[in-house]
Design an enzyme around this catalytic site. Structure first.
Site, PDB file in Angstrom:
ATOM      1  N   SER A   9       0.800  -1.235   0.000  1.00 15.58           N
ATOM      2  CA  SER A   9       0.000   0.000   0.000  1.00 15.58           C
ATOM      3  C   SER A   9       0.827   1.277   0.000  1.00 15.58           C
ATOM      4  O   SER A   9       0.265   2.367  -0.159  1.00 15.58           O
ATOM      5  CB  SER A   9      -0.948   0.013   1.200  1.00 15.58           C
ATOM      6  OG  SER A   9      -2.101  -0.743   0.926  1.00 15.58           O
ATOM      7  N   SER A  50      -6.154   3.934   3.796  1.00 16.24           N
ATOM      8  CA  SER A  50      -5.588   2.993   2.832  1.00 16.24           C
ATOM      9  C   SER A  50      -6.709   2.368   2.007  1.00 16.24           C
ATOM     10  O   SER A  50      -6.789   1.152   1.844  1.00 16.24           O
ATOM     11  CB  SER A  50      -4.758   1.912   3.528  1.00 16.24           C
ATOM     12  OG  SER A  50      -3.792   1.379   2.644  1.00 16.24           O
ATOM     13  N   LYS A  85       0.330   3.849  -2.753  1.00 11.38           N
ATOM     14  CA  LYS A  85      -0.646   4.947  -2.739  1.00 11.38           C
ATOM     15  C   LYS A  85       0.031   6.321  -2.671  1.00 11.38           C
ATOM     16  O   LYS A  85      -0.582   7.322  -3.046  1.00 11.38           O
ATOM     17  CB  LYS A  85      -1.625   4.766  -1.579  1.00 11.38           C
ATOM     18  CG  LYS A  85      -2.527   3.544  -1.733  1.00 11.38           C
ATOM     19  CD  LYS A  85      -3.483   3.402  -0.567  1.00 11.38           C
ATOM     20  CE  LYS A  85      -4.460   2.252  -0.757  1.00 11.38           C
ATOM     21  NZ  LYS A  85      -3.841   0.927  -0.600  1.00 11.38           N
TER      22      LYS A  85
END
Length: 509
Positions: free
Chosen positions: A145, A341, A148
Protein backbone atom coordinates in the site's frame (compact mmCIF):
# COMPACT_ATOMS: atom_id res chain seq x y z
CA UNK A 1 -3.80 -15.12 3.38
CA UNK A 2 -3.46 -11.49 2.46
CA UNK A 3 -3.31 -8.98 5.26
CA UNK A 4 -4.67 -5.61 4.18
CA UNK A 5 -2.75 -2.45 4.93
CA UNK A 6 -5.85 -0.57 5.92
CA UNK A 7 -5.77 2.21 8.43
CA UNK A 8 -7.67 2.86 11.59
CA UNK A 9 -9.57 6.14 11.87
CA UNK A 10 -7.30 9.13 11.97
CA UNK A 11 -7.51 12.49 13.65
CA UNK A 12 -9.27 14.25 10.79
CA UNK A 13 -9.13 15.57 7.27
CA UNK A 14 -5.97 16.78 5.60
CA UNK A 15 -4.26 19.90 6.73
CA UNK A 16 -3.45 22.82 4.50
CA UNK A 17 -0.70 23.07 1.93
CA UNK A 18 2.39 25.23 2.15
CA UNK A 19 1.81 28.49 3.98
CA UNK A 20 2.01 31.87 2.36
CA UNK A 21 5.48 33.27 2.31
CA UNK A 22 7.22 29.93 1.77
CA UNK A 23 10.51 30.00 -0.09
CA UNK A 24 10.43 30.47 -3.84
CA UNK A 25 9.79 27.29 -5.87
CA UNK A 26 12.81 25.41 -7.07
CA UNK A 27 13.05 22.89 -9.92
CA UNK A 28 12.56 19.25 -8.90
CA UNK A 29 15.58 16.96 -9.04
CA UNK A 30 16.02 14.89 -12.18
CA UNK A 31 17.26 11.92 -10.21
CA UNK A 32 17.73 11.14 -6.54
CA UNK A 33 21.48 11.08 -7.05
CA UNK A 34 21.39 14.84 -7.47
CA UNK A 35 21.25 16.74 -4.19
CA UNK A 36 18.01 18.52 -3.43
CA UNK A 37 18.35 22.27 -2.96
CA UNK A 38 18.98 23.52 0.53
CA UNK A 39 15.75 25.52 0.50
CA UNK A 40 13.85 22.22 0.78
CA UNK A 41 14.36 21.95 4.52
CA UNK A 42 12.86 25.30 5.35
CA UNK A 43 9.89 24.81 3.06
CA UNK A 44 9.20 21.25 4.15
CA UNK A 45 9.42 22.19 7.80
CA UNK A 46 6.90 24.94 7.13
CA UNK A 47 4.70 22.52 5.21
CA UNK A 48 4.79 20.06 8.07
CA UNK A 49 4.04 22.80 10.53
CA UNK A 50 0.88 23.45 8.55
CA UNK A 51 0.15 19.88 7.60
CA UNK A 52 0.88 17.94 10.71
CA UNK A 53 2.55 19.60 13.67
CA UNK A 54 -0.80 19.58 15.39
CA UNK A 55 -3.11 17.80 12.98
CA UNK A 56 -6.12 20.08 13.15
CA UNK A 57 -9.29 20.76 11.22
CA UNK A 58 -10.47 22.27 8.96
CA UNK A 59 -8.57 20.47 6.17
CA UNK A 60 -6.83 21.91 3.13
CA UNK A 61 -6.82 25.39 1.67
CA UNK A 62 -10.22 26.89 0.97
CA UNK A 63 -9.44 27.50 -2.69
CA UNK A 64 -8.98 23.78 -3.21
CA UNK A 65 -12.08 22.76 -1.28
CA UNK A 66 -14.63 25.32 -2.38
CA UNK A 67 -17.17 26.90 -0.06
CA UNK A 68 -19.30 23.88 0.80
CA UNK A 69 -18.57 22.25 4.16
CA UNK A 70 -17.62 18.58 4.19
CA UNK A 71 -20.99 17.55 5.61
CA UNK A 72 -22.89 18.99 2.65
CA UNK A 73 -24.86 22.17 2.14
CA UNK A 74 -26.14 23.67 5.35
CA UNK A 75 -24.25 21.28 7.62
CA UNK A 76 -23.08 22.98 10.79
CA UNK A 77 -19.48 22.19 11.75
CA UNK A 78 -19.20 19.99 14.83
CA UNK A 79 -17.45 21.61 17.78
CA UNK A 80 -13.84 20.56 18.03
CA UNK A 81 -11.71 20.12 21.14
CA UNK A 82 -8.50 22.07 21.39
CA UNK A 83 -5.85 20.37 19.20
CA UNK A 84 -3.02 18.51 20.80
CA UNK A 85 0.43 18.64 19.23
CA UNK A 86 1.53 15.20 18.15
CA UNK A 87 4.56 15.84 15.98
CA UNK A 88 7.78 17.28 17.29
CA UNK A 89 8.92 20.41 15.51
CA UNK A 90 11.87 20.11 13.16
CA UNK A 91 14.86 22.45 13.26
CA UNK A 92 16.37 23.24 9.87
CA UNK A 93 19.61 24.22 11.63
CA UNK A 94 19.88 21.02 13.64
CA UNK A 95 23.10 19.01 13.28
CA UNK A 96 23.27 16.82 10.20
CA UNK A 97 23.51 13.09 10.90
CA UNK A 98 26.52 11.39 9.37
CA UNK A 99 26.33 8.41 7.09
CA UNK A 100 28.47 6.50 9.54
CA UNK A 101 26.17 7.36 12.42
CA UNK A 102 23.03 6.34 10.54
CA UNK A 103 24.67 3.13 9.37
CA UNK A 104 25.72 2.26 12.92
CA UNK A 105 22.15 2.79 14.12
CA UNK A 106 20.37 0.95 11.31
CA UNK A 107 22.67 -1.79 10.09
CA UNK A 108 21.87 -4.25 12.88
CA UNK A 109 18.14 -3.50 12.63
CA UNK A 110 17.75 -4.13 8.91
CA UNK A 111 19.49 -7.51 9.18
CA UNK A 112 17.10 -9.13 11.64
CA UNK A 113 15.65 -12.47 10.42
CA UNK A 114 12.00 -11.40 10.85
CA UNK A 115 12.42 -8.99 7.92
CA UNK A 116 13.70 -11.67 5.58
CA UNK A 117 16.70 -11.60 3.30
CA UNK A 118 15.65 -8.74 1.01
CA UNK A 119 15.34 -5.50 2.95
CA UNK A 120 15.80 -2.39 0.83
CA UNK A 121 16.23 0.97 2.54
CA UNK A 122 16.71 4.63 1.69
CA UNK A 123 17.32 7.41 4.23
CA UNK A 124 18.10 10.97 3.23
CA UNK A 125 18.45 14.35 4.85
CA UNK A 126 15.61 16.63 3.86
CA UNK A 127 17.56 19.88 4.11
CA UNK A 128 20.32 18.91 1.70
CA UNK A 129 19.00 15.87 -0.09
CA UNK A 130 22.15 14.05 0.98
CA UNK A 131 21.70 10.28 1.09
CA UNK A 132 22.56 9.04 4.58
CA UNK A 133 21.94 5.33 4.27
CA UNK A 134 21.14 3.01 1.42
CA UNK A 135 20.74 -0.69 1.12
CA UNK A 136 19.27 -1.74 -2.22
CA UNK A 137 17.98 1.84 -2.32
CA UNK A 138 17.51 1.89 -6.09
CA UNK A 139 16.12 -1.65 -6.37
CA UNK A 140 12.50 -2.14 -7.31
CA UNK A 141 10.67 -3.86 -4.45
CA UNK A 142 7.06 -4.96 -3.94
CA UNK A 143 5.63 -1.90 -2.13
CA UNK A 144 2.10 -2.99 -1.09
CA UNK A 145 0.00 0.00 0.00
CA UNK A 146 2.97 2.37 0.01
CA UNK A 147 2.11 2.51 -3.72
CA UNK A 148 -0.65 4.95 -2.74
CA UNK A 149 1.98 7.66 -2.22
CA UNK A 150 2.78 7.48 -5.93
CA UNK A 151 -0.92 7.46 -6.78
CA UNK A 152 -1.49 10.52 -4.58
CA UNK A 153 1.36 12.58 -6.00
CA UNK A 154 0.61 11.74 -9.62
CA UNK A 155 -3.13 12.45 -9.42
CA UNK A 156 -2.53 15.74 -7.62
CA UNK A 157 -0.02 16.71 -10.30
CA UNK A 158 -2.20 15.58 -13.20
CA UNK A 159 -5.62 16.79 -12.05
CA UNK A 160 -4.93 19.33 -9.33
CA UNK A 161 -6.25 19.24 -5.76
CA UNK A 162 -9.48 21.12 -6.55
CA UNK A 163 -10.68 18.81 -9.32
CA UNK A 164 -14.04 17.11 -8.74
CA UNK A 165 -15.17 13.94 -10.50
CA UNK A 166 -18.59 14.30 -12.18
CA UNK A 167 -21.50 11.87 -12.32
CA UNK A 168 -24.01 12.88 -14.99
CA UNK A 169 -27.50 11.96 -16.10
CA UNK A 170 -28.51 12.46 -19.72
CA UNK A 171 -31.64 11.75 -21.70
CA UNK A 172 -31.54 8.47 -23.58
CA UNK A 173 -32.52 7.71 -27.15
CA UNK A 174 -36.10 6.78 -26.24
CA UNK A 175 -38.67 8.82 -24.29
CA UNK A 176 -38.42 8.26 -20.54
CA UNK A 177 -34.95 6.70 -20.74
CA UNK A 178 -32.43 8.19 -18.32
CA UNK A 179 -28.76 7.33 -18.73
CA UNK A 180 -26.51 7.64 -15.69
CA UNK A 181 -22.94 8.18 -16.78
CA UNK A 182 -20.21 7.18 -14.35
CA UNK A 183 -17.23 9.51 -14.20
CA UNK A 184 -15.22 7.43 -11.75
CA UNK A 185 -16.32 8.86 -8.39
CA UNK A 186 -15.83 5.99 -5.88
CA UNK A 187 -17.34 7.99 -3.02
CA UNK A 188 -20.72 8.65 -4.62
CA UNK A 189 -23.53 8.06 -2.11
CA UNK A 190 -27.16 7.05 -2.59
CA UNK A 191 -28.39 9.57 0.00
CA UNK A 192 -27.29 11.38 3.14
CA UNK A 193 -26.37 8.10 4.85
CA UNK A 194 -23.40 7.35 2.61
CA UNK A 195 -20.05 6.00 3.75
CA UNK A 196 -17.97 9.05 2.82
CA UNK A 197 -19.04 12.29 4.55
CA UNK A 198 -19.82 15.10 2.14
CA UNK A 199 -19.94 12.87 -0.93
CA UNK A 200 -22.03 13.60 -4.02
CA UNK A 201 -25.47 11.94 -3.84
CA UNK A 202 -27.75 10.08 -6.20
CA UNK A 203 -30.86 11.49 -4.56
CA UNK A 204 -29.67 14.99 -5.52
CA UNK A 205 -29.08 13.80 -9.06
CA UNK A 206 -32.52 12.18 -9.20
CA UNK A 207 -34.18 15.43 -8.13
CA UNK A 208 -32.37 17.29 -10.89
CA UNK A 209 -33.57 14.73 -13.42
CA UNK A 210 -37.18 15.00 -12.30
CA UNK A 211 -37.10 18.76 -12.58
CA UNK A 212 -35.44 18.65 -15.99
CA UNK A 213 -38.01 16.18 -17.34
CA UNK A 214 -40.96 18.13 -16.03
CA UNK A 215 -44.06 16.03 -16.59
CA UNK A 216 -42.28 13.18 -18.36
CA UNK A 217 -42.03 10.09 -16.16
CA UNK A 218 -38.75 8.16 -16.24
CA UNK A 219 -39.40 4.61 -17.47
CA UNK A 220 -35.94 3.15 -17.88
CA UNK A 221 -32.42 3.62 -16.48
CA UNK A 222 -29.38 2.83 -18.57
CA UNK A 223 -26.02 2.52 -16.84
CA UNK A 224 -23.07 3.85 -18.81
CA UNK A 225 -19.86 2.81 -17.07
CA UNK A 226 -17.89 2.65 -20.31
CA UNK A 227 -15.38 5.26 -19.17
CA UNK A 228 -13.30 2.42 -17.73
CA UNK A 229 -11.95 -0.38 -19.87
CA UNK A 230 -10.13 -3.65 -19.31
CA UNK A 231 -10.56 -6.11 -16.44
CA UNK A 232 -12.31 -5.04 -13.23
CA UNK A 233 -9.73 -6.95 -11.13
CA UNK A 234 -5.98 -6.63 -11.66
CA UNK A 235 -4.50 -9.99 -12.76
CA UNK A 236 -1.68 -9.69 -10.20
CA UNK A 237 -4.04 -9.59 -7.23
CA UNK A 238 -4.09 -12.51 -4.84
CA UNK A 239 -7.10 -14.76 -5.42
CA UNK A 240 -8.86 -13.70 -2.22
CA UNK A 241 -8.64 -9.94 -2.79
CA UNK A 242 -11.76 -9.43 -4.95
CA UNK A 243 -13.94 -11.04 -2.28
CA UNK A 244 -11.86 -10.51 0.86
CA UNK A 245 -13.35 -7.17 1.86
CA UNK A 246 -10.47 -4.86 0.95
CA UNK A 247 -10.68 -4.97 -2.84
CA UNK A 248 -13.47 -5.27 -5.35
CA UNK A 249 -14.55 -4.71 -8.92
CA UNK A 250 -13.27 -1.40 -10.28
CA UNK A 251 -16.03 0.26 -12.30
CA UNK A 252 -16.65 3.85 -13.41
CA UNK A 253 -19.94 3.98 -11.53
CA UNK A 254 -20.28 2.79 -7.94
CA UNK A 255 -21.67 4.00 -4.64
CA UNK A 256 -19.90 3.99 -1.28
CA UNK A 257 -16.78 2.28 -2.59
CA UNK A 258 -18.95 -0.70 -3.68
CA UNK A 259 -19.81 -1.54 -0.07
CA UNK A 260 -22.89 -3.72 0.15
CA UNK A 261 -24.03 -2.81 3.67
CA UNK A 262 -23.08 0.81 4.27
CA UNK A 263 -24.49 1.06 7.79
CA UNK A 264 -22.52 -1.99 8.95
CA UNK A 265 -19.40 -0.78 7.13
CA UNK A 266 -19.57 2.52 8.98
CA UNK A 267 -19.83 0.76 12.34
CA UNK A 268 -16.92 -1.51 11.47
CA UNK A 269 -14.86 1.47 10.31
CA UNK A 270 -15.39 3.24 13.61
CA UNK A 271 -14.16 0.10 15.36
CA UNK A 272 -11.00 0.04 13.23
CA UNK A 273 -12.06 -2.67 10.77
CA UNK A 274 -11.89 -1.38 7.22
CA UNK A 275 -12.92 -4.59 5.51
CA UNK A 276 -16.42 -4.72 4.05
CA UNK A 277 -18.37 -6.99 1.75
CA UNK A 278 -18.44 -5.50 -1.75
CA UNK A 279 -21.09 -5.90 -4.42
CA UNK A 280 -20.01 -7.94 -7.42
CA UNK A 281 -21.33 -5.46 -10.02
CA UNK A 282 -20.99 -1.98 -8.55
CA UNK A 283 -22.22 -0.15 -11.63
CA UNK A 284 -25.49 -2.06 -11.86
CA UNK A 285 -26.02 -1.79 -8.11
CA UNK A 286 -25.65 1.98 -8.36
CA UNK A 287 -27.98 2.04 -11.36
CA UNK A 288 -30.66 0.15 -9.47
CA UNK A 289 -30.35 2.54 -6.52
CA UNK A 290 -30.75 5.46 -8.92
CA UNK A 291 -33.77 3.80 -10.52
CA UNK A 292 -35.46 3.42 -7.13
CA UNK A 293 -35.07 7.14 -6.56
CA UNK A 294 -36.69 7.81 -9.93
CA UNK A 295 -39.51 5.33 -9.37
CA UNK A 296 -38.20 2.99 -12.08
CA UNK A 297 -38.41 -0.79 -11.45
CA UNK A 298 -35.19 -2.77 -11.09
CA UNK A 299 -35.96 -4.89 -14.16
CA UNK A 300 -35.84 -1.71 -16.27
CA UNK A 301 -32.13 -1.17 -15.50
CA UNK A 302 -29.42 -2.32 -17.90
CA UNK A 303 -26.00 -1.35 -19.15
CA UNK A 304 -25.61 0.72 -22.28
CA UNK A 305 -24.08 3.85 -23.77
CA UNK A 306 -25.27 7.41 -23.46
CA UNK A 307 -26.08 9.34 -26.62
CA UNK A 308 -23.60 12.03 -27.54
CA UNK A 309 -24.19 15.01 -25.30
CA UNK A 310 -25.91 17.87 -27.13
CA UNK A 311 -25.45 21.08 -25.16
CA UNK A 312 -28.08 22.85 -27.26
CA UNK A 313 -30.76 20.17 -27.00
CA UNK A 314 -33.96 20.91 -25.13
CA UNK A 315 -34.45 19.10 -21.81
CA UNK A 316 -35.51 15.54 -22.44
CA UNK A 317 -34.18 15.40 -26.01
CA UNK A 318 -31.65 12.59 -26.63
CA UNK A 319 -28.24 13.64 -25.37
CA UNK A 320 -29.46 16.55 -23.25
CA UNK A 321 -27.94 16.73 -19.78
CA UNK A 322 -30.57 16.23 -17.10
CA UNK A 323 -28.38 16.59 -14.04
CA UNK A 324 -24.88 16.49 -12.66
CA UNK A 325 -23.26 16.01 -9.26
CA UNK A 326 -19.59 16.24 -8.41
CA UNK A 327 -17.33 14.44 -5.96
CA UNK A 328 -15.39 15.83 -3.08
CA UNK A 329 -12.28 17.65 -4.34
CA UNK A 330 -9.37 15.37 -5.09
CA UNK A 331 -7.42 16.72 -2.13
CA UNK A 332 -10.00 15.13 0.17
CA UNK A 333 -10.15 11.88 -1.78
CA UNK A 334 -6.35 11.67 -1.55
CA UNK A 335 -6.57 12.18 2.20
CA UNK A 336 -9.18 9.39 2.50
CA UNK A 337 -7.05 7.09 0.37
CA UNK A 338 -3.92 7.60 2.48
CA UNK A 339 -5.51 7.74 5.93
CA UNK A 340 -7.77 4.72 5.44
CA UNK A 341 -5.59 2.99 2.83
CA UNK A 342 -8.76 2.80 0.74
CA UNK A 343 -8.00 0.53 -2.20
CA UNK A 344 -11.01 1.32 -4.40
CA UNK A 345 -10.47 5.05 -3.96
CA UNK A 346 -6.86 4.46 -4.97
CA UNK A 347 -7.83 2.64 -8.15
CA UNK A 348 -10.30 5.41 -9.03
CA UNK A 349 -7.63 8.09 -8.54
CA UNK A 350 -5.15 6.13 -10.65
CA UNK A 351 -7.66 6.17 -13.50
CA UNK A 352 -8.01 9.92 -13.14
CA UNK A 353 -4.29 10.14 -13.91
CA UNK A 354 -4.91 8.06 -17.02
CA UNK A 355 -7.80 10.27 -18.15
CA UNK A 356 -5.75 13.41 -17.56
CA UNK A 357 -3.00 12.02 -19.79
CA UNK A 358 -5.35 10.65 -22.50
CA UNK A 359 -4.63 7.04 -21.62
CA UNK A 360 -7.28 4.30 -21.35
CA UNK A 361 -8.91 4.32 -17.92
CA UNK A 362 -7.74 0.80 -17.15
CA UNK A 363 -5.15 -0.83 -14.94
CA UNK A 364 -2.65 -0.73 -17.81
CA UNK A 365 -3.48 2.81 -18.87
CA UNK A 366 -3.35 4.11 -15.31
CA UNK A 367 0.03 2.49 -14.68
CA UNK A 368 1.47 3.99 -17.86
CA UNK A 369 0.09 7.43 -17.02
CA UNK A 370 1.42 7.38 -13.45
CA UNK A 371 4.84 6.37 -14.75
CA UNK A 372 4.76 9.26 -17.23
CA UNK A 373 3.72 11.82 -14.60
CA UNK A 374 6.42 10.56 -12.24
CA UNK A 375 8.97 11.20 -14.98
CA UNK A 376 7.51 14.67 -15.59
CA UNK A 377 8.04 15.41 -11.91
CA UNK A 378 11.72 14.52 -12.19
CA UNK A 379 11.43 11.27 -10.26
CA UNK A 380 13.51 8.26 -11.36
CA UNK A 381 10.71 6.57 -13.31
CA UNK A 382 13.03 3.73 -14.33
CA UNK A 383 12.80 2.64 -10.69
CA UNK A 384 9.00 2.45 -10.94
CA UNK A 385 6.93 -0.35 -12.46
CA UNK A 386 3.24 -0.38 -11.60
CA UNK A 387 0.31 -2.68 -12.27
CA UNK A 388 -2.28 -0.89 -10.12
CA UNK A 389 -2.77 2.22 -8.02
CA UNK A 390 -3.61 0.61 -4.69
CA UNK A 391 -0.63 -1.66 -4.10
CA UNK A 392 -2.70 -4.82 -4.00
CA UNK A 393 -0.79 -6.24 -6.95
CA UNK A 394 2.39 -8.20 -6.33
CA UNK A 395 3.55 -7.12 -9.79
CA UNK A 396 4.26 -3.58 -8.56
CA UNK A 397 7.87 -2.52 -8.06
CA UNK A 398 9.05 0.74 -6.48
CA UNK A 399 12.53 1.60 -5.22
CA UNK A 400 12.99 3.06 -1.73
CA UNK A 401 14.94 5.96 -3.23
CA UNK A 402 12.04 6.92 -5.49
CA UNK A 403 9.81 7.10 -2.43
CA UNK A 404 12.20 9.34 -0.50
CA UNK A 405 12.56 11.56 -3.58
CA UNK A 406 8.79 11.73 -3.92
CA UNK A 407 8.24 12.68 -0.29
CA UNK A 408 10.88 15.40 -0.52
CA UNK A 409 9.38 16.76 -3.75
CA UNK A 410 5.98 17.02 -2.10
CA UNK A 411 7.52 19.40 0.42
CA UNK A 412 10.03 21.46 -1.50
CA UNK A 413 7.61 24.17 -2.57
CA UNK A 414 8.06 23.73 -6.32
CA UNK A 415 4.73 21.88 -6.54
CA UNK A 416 2.69 23.10 -3.55
CA UNK A 417 -0.35 21.03 -4.48
CA UNK A 418 1.62 17.86 -3.73
CA UNK A 419 1.88 18.78 -0.03
CA UNK A 420 -1.65 17.42 0.34
CA UNK A 421 -0.14 13.97 0.91
CA UNK A 422 1.07 14.99 4.38
CA UNK A 423 -2.39 15.57 5.83
CA UNK A 424 -3.39 11.92 5.60
CA UNK A 425 -0.13 10.31 6.66
CA UNK A 426 -0.56 8.30 9.88
CA UNK A 427 1.35 9.49 12.94
CA UNK A 428 3.30 7.02 15.08
CA UNK A 429 1.38 6.08 18.21
CA UNK A 430 -1.51 8.35 17.31
CA UNK A 431 -3.42 7.76 14.06
CA UNK A 432 -4.10 5.50 11.11
CA UNK A 433 -2.07 2.36 10.60
CA UNK A 434 0.44 3.63 13.16
CA UNK A 435 -2.08 4.32 15.93
CA UNK A 436 -1.23 1.22 17.93
CA UNK A 437 2.45 1.04 17.01
CA UNK A 438 5.58 2.61 18.52
CA UNK A 439 4.37 1.54 21.96
CA UNK A 440 7.12 -0.84 23.11
CA UNK A 441 10.31 0.36 24.76
CA UNK A 442 12.43 -0.38 21.67
CA UNK A 443 10.23 1.74 19.38
CA UNK A 444 8.78 4.34 21.73
CA UNK A 445 11.09 7.06 20.42
CA UNK A 446 9.10 7.04 17.17
CA UNK A 447 5.78 7.96 18.80
CA UNK A 448 4.70 11.39 17.61
CA UNK A 449 7.76 11.97 15.45
CA UNK A 450 7.24 9.37 12.71
CA UNK A 451 4.69 10.17 10.04
CA UNK A 452 4.45 7.50 7.36
CA UNK A 453 2.41 5.33 5.02
CA UNK A 454 2.51 1.60 5.66
CA UNK A 455 1.93 -1.35 3.37
CA UNK A 456 1.32 -5.03 4.02
CA UNK A 457 0.77 -8.15 1.96
CA UNK A 458 1.72 -11.66 2.95
CA UNK A 459 5.55 -11.64 3.17
CA UNK A 460 5.59 -7.93 2.19
CA UNK A 461 6.05 -5.11 4.70
CA UNK A 462 6.76 -1.49 3.84
CA UNK A 463 6.86 1.94 5.41
CA UNK A 464 7.82 5.33 3.96
CA UNK A 465 7.60 8.80 5.40
CA UNK A 466 9.27 11.38 7.60
CA UNK A 467 10.99 11.35 10.97
CA UNK A 468 12.52 14.02 13.16
CA UNK A 469 15.75 13.02 14.90
CA UNK A 470 16.51 13.66 18.55
CA UNK A 471 18.47 16.75 17.45
CA UNK A 472 15.51 18.04 15.44
CA UNK A 473 16.81 17.16 11.98
CA UNK A 474 14.12 16.18 9.45
CA UNK A 475 14.80 12.97 7.52
CA UNK A 476 12.86 11.05 4.91
CA UNK A 477 13.01 7.26 4.92
CA UNK A 478 11.62 4.23 3.14
CA UNK A 479 12.01 0.58 4.15
CA UNK A 480 10.61 -2.19 1.94
CA UNK A 481 10.91 -5.93 2.39
CA UNK A 482 9.17 -8.46 0.15
CA UNK A 483 10.61 -11.77 1.35
CA UNK A 484 9.69 -11.71 5.01
CA UNK A 485 8.63 -14.93 6.78
CA UNK A 486 4.92 -15.55 6.13
CA UNK A 487 4.09 -16.26 9.76
CA UNK A 488 5.80 -13.28 11.37
CA UNK A 489 3.61 -10.32 10.48
CA UNK A 490 3.56 -8.70 13.91
CA UNK A 491 7.27 -9.26 14.45
CA UNK A 492 8.05 -7.75 11.03
CA UNK A 493 6.04 -4.64 11.80
CA UNK A 494 7.79 -4.21 15.13
CA UNK A 495 11.13 -4.55 13.35
CA UNK A 496 10.15 -1.77 10.94
CA UNK A 497 9.08 0.40 13.86
CA UNK A 498 12.47 -0.05 15.48
CA UNK A 499 14.20 1.23 12.34
CA UNK A 500 12.28 4.50 12.26
CA UNK A 501 12.47 4.79 16.05
CA UNK A 502 16.25 4.47 15.88
CA UNK A 503 16.34 7.49 13.59
CA UNK A 504 14.01 9.37 15.92
CA UNK A 505 15.99 8.51 19.02
CA UNK A 506 19.48 9.41 17.92
CA UNK A 507 21.40 12.30 16.47
CA UNK A 508 23.22 9.63 14.43
CA UNK A 509 26.49 11.57 14.43
Amino acid sequence: MWAAATARPSGGPPASGPPAGAAAPVPPPARRRRLLPAVLATVLVLVLAAAGLAVVRPGPVADWLGDEPAGGAGAAPAPEPAPVAVLAGADANAPLPTSEGVRAALDPLVRVPVLGNRVNVSVADVATGQPLFGRGADDGTVPASVTKLVTAVTVLAARGPAYRIPTRAVAGATPGEVVIVGGGDPSLAVDGKGFYPGAARLDDLAEQVKQALGGTEPTRVTVDSSLYSGPVHEPGWDADIPTGGYGGAVTALMTDGARENVAQARKDHEAGNHGAERVAQPDLAAGRAFARLLGVPADAVSRGRAPAVDAGATAGAPGSELGRVESLPLVRLVDIMITDSDNLVAEALARQVALARNQPASFTGAAAAMDAVAAELGLPADELSLADGSGLSRSNRISPSLLTDLIALAGNGSRPELAAIFGGLPVGGWSGTLADRYEGAAAKAGAGVVRAKTGTLTRVHAIAGLVTTADGRLLTFAVLTDQAPPDGMTASRVALDRIAAALAGCGCR
